[in-house]
Write a protein that holds these residues in place. Structure first.
Motif, PDB file in Angstrom:
ATOM      1  N   THR A  85      54.116  65.108  46.619  1.00  0.00           N
ATOM      2  CA  THR A  85      54.639  63.801  46.687  1.00  0.00           C
ATOM      3  C   THR A  85      55.825  63.423  47.485  1.00  0.00           C
ATOM      4  O   THR A  85      56.015  62.357  47.513  1.00  0.00           O
ATOM      5  CB  THR A  85      54.801  63.278  45.270  1.00  0.00           C
ATOM      6  OG1 THR A  85      56.156  64.194  44.894  1.00  0.00           O
ATOM      7  CG2 THR A  85      53.749  63.488  44.131  1.00  0.00           C
ATOM      8  N   THR A  86      56.094  64.462  48.201  1.00  0.00           N
ATOM      9  CA  THR A  86      57.316  64.117  49.246  1.00  0.00           C
ATOM     10  C   THR A  86      56.590  64.241  50.754  1.00  0.00           C
ATOM     11  O   THR A  86      56.249  65.454  50.990  1.00  0.00           O
ATOM     12  CB  THR A  86      58.473  64.983  49.001  1.00  0.00           C
ATOM     13  OG1 THR A  86      58.973  65.092  47.518  1.00  0.00           O
ATOM     14  CG2 THR A  86      59.720  64.882  49.841  1.00  0.00           C
ATOM     15  N   PRO A  87      56.872  63.400  51.650  1.00  0.00           N
ATOM     16  CA  PRO A  87      56.462  63.595  52.846  1.00  0.00           C
ATOM     17  C   PRO A  87      57.267  64.542  53.605  1.00  0.00           C
ATOM     18  O   PRO A  87      58.334  65.001  53.219  1.00  0.00           O
ATOM     19  CB  PRO A  87      56.889  62.136  53.664  1.00  0.00           C
ATOM     20  CG  PRO A  87      57.094  61.280  52.421  1.00  0.00           C
ATOM     21  CD  PRO A  87      57.352  62.112  51.245  1.00  0.00           C
ATOM     22  N   SER A  88      56.562  65.228  54.440  1.00  0.00           N
ATOM     23  CA  SER A  88      57.106  66.488  55.262  1.00  0.00           C
ATOM     24  C   SER A  88      58.532  66.345  55.942  1.00  0.00           C
ATOM     25  O   SER A  88      59.586  67.050  55.848  1.00  0.00           O
ATOM     26  CB  SER A  88      56.283  67.246  56.219  1.00  0.00           C
ATOM     27  OG  SER A  88      55.906  66.405  57.260  1.00  0.00           O
ATOM     28  N   GLY A  89      58.754  65.119  56.313  1.00  0.00           N
ATOM     29  CA  GLY A  89      59.992  65.071  57.161  1.00  0.00           C
ATOM     30  C   GLY A  89      60.982  64.734  56.080  1.00  0.00           C
ATOM     31  O   GLY A  89      62.115  64.979  56.360  1.00  0.00           O
ATOM     32  N   ALA A  90      60.707  64.010  54.964  1.00  0.00           N
ATOM     33  CA  ALA A  90      61.800  63.874  54.005  1.00  0.00           C
ATOM     34  C   ALA A  90      62.025  65.035  53.409  1.00  0.00           C
ATOM     35  O   ALA A  90      63.197  65.399  53.204  1.00  0.00           O
ATOM     36  CB  ALA A  90      61.233  62.937  52.923  1.00  0.00           C
ATOM     37  N   ALA A  91      61.071  65.855  53.151  1.00  0.00           N
ATOM     38  CA  ALA A  91      61.550  67.330  52.532  1.00  0.00           C
ATOM     39  C   ALA A  91      62.540  68.018  53.439  1.00  0.00           C
ATOM     40  O   ALA A  91      63.263  68.871  52.869  1.00  0.00           O
ATOM     41  CB  ALA A  91      60.110  67.954  52.310  1.00  0.00           C
TER      42      ALA A  91
ATOM     43  N   ARG B 224      65.674  56.313  47.463  1.00  0.00           N
ATOM     44  CA  ARG B 224      65.568  55.048  46.944  1.00  0.00           C
ATOM     45  C   ARG B 224      64.297  54.419  47.923  1.00  0.00           C
ATOM     46  O   ARG B 224      63.507  53.610  47.286  1.00  0.00           O
ATOM     47  CB  ARG B 224      66.655  54.288  47.636  1.00  0.00           C
ATOM     48  CG  ARG B 224      68.057  54.662  46.990  1.00  0.00           C
ATOM     49  CD  ARG B 224      68.927  53.428  47.214  1.00  0.00           C
ATOM     50  NE  ARG B 224      69.396  53.573  48.495  1.00  0.00           N
ATOM     51  CZ  ARG B 224      70.239  54.290  49.285  1.00  0.00           C
ATOM     52  NH1 ARG B 224      71.015  55.217  48.428  1.00  0.00           N
ATOM     53  NH2 ARG B 224      70.265  54.255  50.560  1.00  0.00           N
ATOM     54  N   LYS B 225      63.879  54.854  48.767  1.00  0.00           N
ATOM     55  CA  LYS B 225      62.909  54.306  49.770  1.00  0.00           C
ATOM     56  C   LYS B 225      62.028  55.728  50.692  1.00  0.00           C
ATOM     57  O   LYS B 225      62.275  55.947  51.482  1.00  0.00           O
ATOM     58  CB  LYS B 225      63.135  53.208  50.755  1.00  0.00           C
ATOM     59  CG  LYS B 225      62.176  52.565  51.490  1.00  0.00           C
ATOM     60  CD  LYS B 225      62.551  51.717  52.375  1.00  0.00           C
ATOM     61  CE  LYS B 225      61.521  50.775  53.016  1.00  0.00           C
ATOM     62  NZ  LYS B 225      62.120  49.873  53.864  1.00  0.00           N
ATOM     63  N   GLN B 226      60.949  56.154  49.834  1.00  0.00           N
ATOM     64  CA  GLN B 226      60.292  57.309  50.166  1.00  0.00           C
ATOM     65  C   GLN B 226      59.001  56.606  50.837  1.00  0.00           C
ATOM     66  O   GLN B 226      58.400  55.765  50.448  1.00  0.00           O
ATOM     67  CB  GLN B 226      59.841  58.207  49.156  1.00  0.00           C
ATOM     68  CG  GLN B 226      60.982  59.154  48.994  1.00  0.00           C
ATOM     69  CD  GLN B 226      60.270  60.279  48.123  1.00  0.00           C
ATOM     70  OE1 GLN B 226      59.296  60.877  48.332  1.00  0.00           O
ATOM     71  NE2 GLN B 226      60.965  60.848  46.848  1.00  0.00           N
ATOM     72  N   GLU B 227      58.483  57.257  51.935  1.00  0.00           N
ATOM     73  CA  GLU B 227      57.127  56.910  52.462  1.00  0.00           C
ATOM     74  C   GLU B 227      56.210  57.450  51.674  1.00  0.00           C
ATOM     75  O   GLU B 227      56.431  58.689  51.167  1.00  0.00           O
ATOM     76  CB  GLU B 227      56.998  57.542  53.960  1.00  0.00           C
ATOM     77  CG  GLU B 227      57.928  56.860  54.993  1.00  0.00           C
ATOM     78  CD  GLU B 227      57.733  57.638  56.225  1.00  0.00           C
ATOM     79  OE1 GLU B 227      56.847  58.183  56.775  1.00  0.00           O
ATOM     80  OE2 GLU B 227      58.728  57.282  57.010  1.00  0.00           O
ATOM     81  N   PRO B 228      54.769  56.972  51.414  1.00  0.00           N
ATOM     82  CA  PRO B 228      54.096  57.430  50.755  1.00  0.00           C
ATOM     83  C   PRO B 228      53.629  58.829  51.318  1.00  0.00           C
ATOM     84  O   PRO B 228      53.373  58.973  52.687  1.00  0.00           O
ATOM     85  CB  PRO B 228      52.900  56.461  50.873  1.00  0.00           C
ATOM     86  CG  PRO B 228      53.063  55.616  52.023  1.00  0.00           C
ATOM     87  CD  PRO B 228      54.504  55.515  52.192  1.00  0.00           C
ATOM     88  N   ALA B 229      53.269  59.862  50.679  1.00  0.00           N
ATOM     89  CA  ALA B 229      52.771  61.270  51.176  1.00  0.00           C
ATOM     90  C   ALA B 229      51.524  61.123  51.596  1.00  0.00           C
ATOM     91  O   ALA B 229      50.486  60.366  50.932  1.00  0.00           O
ATOM     92  CB  ALA B 229      52.872  62.290  50.052  1.00  0.00           C
ATOM     93  N   PRO B 230      51.253  61.412  52.849  1.00  0.00           N
ATOM     94  CA  PRO B 230      49.698  61.309  53.412  1.00  0.00           C
ATOM     95  C   PRO B 230      48.847  62.135  52.439  1.00  0.00           C
ATOM     96  O   PRO B 230      49.019  63.038  51.983  1.00  0.00           O
ATOM     97  CB  PRO B 230      49.937  61.987  54.669  1.00  0.00           C
ATOM     98  CG  PRO B 230      51.043  62.875  54.628  1.00  0.00           C
ATOM     99  CD  PRO B 230      52.012  62.094  53.693  1.00  0.00           C
ATOM    100  N   GLN B 231      47.573  61.429  52.479  1.00  0.00           N
ATOM    101  CA  GLN B 231      46.421  62.207  51.523  1.00  0.00           C
ATOM    102  C   GLN B 231      45.634  63.226  52.382  1.00  0.00           C
ATOM    103  O   GLN B 231      45.550  62.895  53.737  1.00  0.00           O
ATOM    104  CB  GLN B 231      45.523  61.402  50.902  1.00  0.00           C
ATOM    105  CG  GLN B 231      46.419  60.234  50.064  1.00  0.00           C
ATOM    106  CD  GLN B 231      47.133  61.196  48.899  1.00  0.00           C
ATOM    107  OE1 GLN B 231      46.655  61.888  48.403  1.00  0.00           O
ATOM    108  NE2 GLN B 231      48.364  60.689  48.518  1.00  0.00           N
TER     109      GLN B 231
END
Length: 299
Positions: A243-249, A292-299
């Motif tokens: 549920t977490t985009p790779s960049g945010a991770a 606070r503001k995550q991008e949606p994780a790509p499917q």
């Protein structure tokens, strides 16, 4: 769910923050090289995960699922092995501060660029500000954490750090979509088998002159490094990547150097500088902005 995933990735970063101090203690007590320690760490992780898979009766299922996705599993495992091996080289040749800063700082920048290329549009101001804040905080923490030592091969060490950061970014980017298709046990077990296949021979060949130690504490710490920082750490990361985009991770795992510095202050007698405190706070703010503001994780 996205907040939970981000928290799991953050926890993985905290767990990884214990690697440096533990490796330092093992090296000081046993004389084993970091490469040999890495090989034994990988072997311990493979053993723990295989035993766990056998214990729940899912080893064959895990291997079968891994074979169905063998290309991406192999890529994720080799990128992870390359990240770890090149990071050790960077630390040895360029020093801990430079190796950490370049490796972990380059990864989120690279993913920011790759994401922009894939979307065919520039990154948002909030994305850029988060990465700049996190990387600046990393710089302050890295400069504050550890003694300044003479780097034996600074240019080669810098290249190794860039290579390590590239492998780290690509391993996370490769693992993210696969983590949403496979369960955590399958993903962690099969990927770690690839990591072990790469790191165990390399580590034992490089450290062939000194492969054993009689120090029990060192073996216990090696077991911890394998079971907790590799097996559990990557299980947390892979679960969080659902549920977490790779960049945010990658930004969230910057808690790793913060944790390492805190351990060094509390247990190894190092001083916590003002720069280290400011850097840790900046990383915390950057991670908070992800929550606070995550991008949606790509499917």
């Amino acid at each position: 769910m996205r907040t939970r995933g981000l928290l799991l990735v953050c926890l993985a970063g905290v767990v990884w923050g214990t690697i440096g101090p533990a490796v330092q203690v093992v090296h000081d007590r046993s004389g084993l090289s970091p490469f040999t320690i890495g090989a034994y760490r990988a072997a311990a992780a493979v053993l723990v995960l295989v035993v766990a898979a056998v214990g729940v009766g899912r080893l064959r299922e895990c291997l079968d699922e891994g074979l169905r996705h063998w290309r991406r599993i192999t890529a994720a495992g080799l990128f992870t092995a390359g990240f770890q091996l090149l990071f050790f080289v960077a630390v040895l040749w360029a020093g801990v501060s430079v190796g950490t800063m370049v490796c972990l700082g380059f990864a989120p920048v690279l993913l920011l660029v790759l994401g922009s290329v894939q979307r065919r549009r520039p990154p948002s101001a909030s994305q850029v500000s988060t990465v700049v804040l996190a990387v600046t905080g990393l710089l302050l923490v890295s400069l504050a954490g550890g003694a300044h030592i003479e780097a034996p091969h600074p240019a080669l060490g810098l290249l190794a750090a860039v290579g390590s950061g590239t492998c780290y970014a690509l391993s996370t980017e490769t693992s993210a979509p696969l983590s949403r298709r496979l369960d955590t046990l399958t993903m962690t077990t099969t990927t770690t088998l690839v990591v072990g296949a790469a790191l165990i021979p390399a580590g034992l060949i490089v450290g062939h002159a000194h492969l054993v130690t009689a120090d029990v504490t060192s073996w216990l710490l090696i077991g911890y490094l394998g079971a907790v920082t590799l097996a559990l750490g990557y299980a947390l990361l892979f679960t969080g990547l659902r549920t977490t985009p790779s960049g945010a991770a990658v930004v969230a795992t910057l808690l790793e150097p913060v944790t390492a510095v805190l351990i060094a202050v509390v247990f190894l007698g190092e001083r916590l500088t003002v720069a280290g405190v400011v850097g840790a706070l900046m990383i915390g703010v950057a991670i908070g902005s992800l929550g606070r503001k995550q991008e949606p994780a790509p499917q």
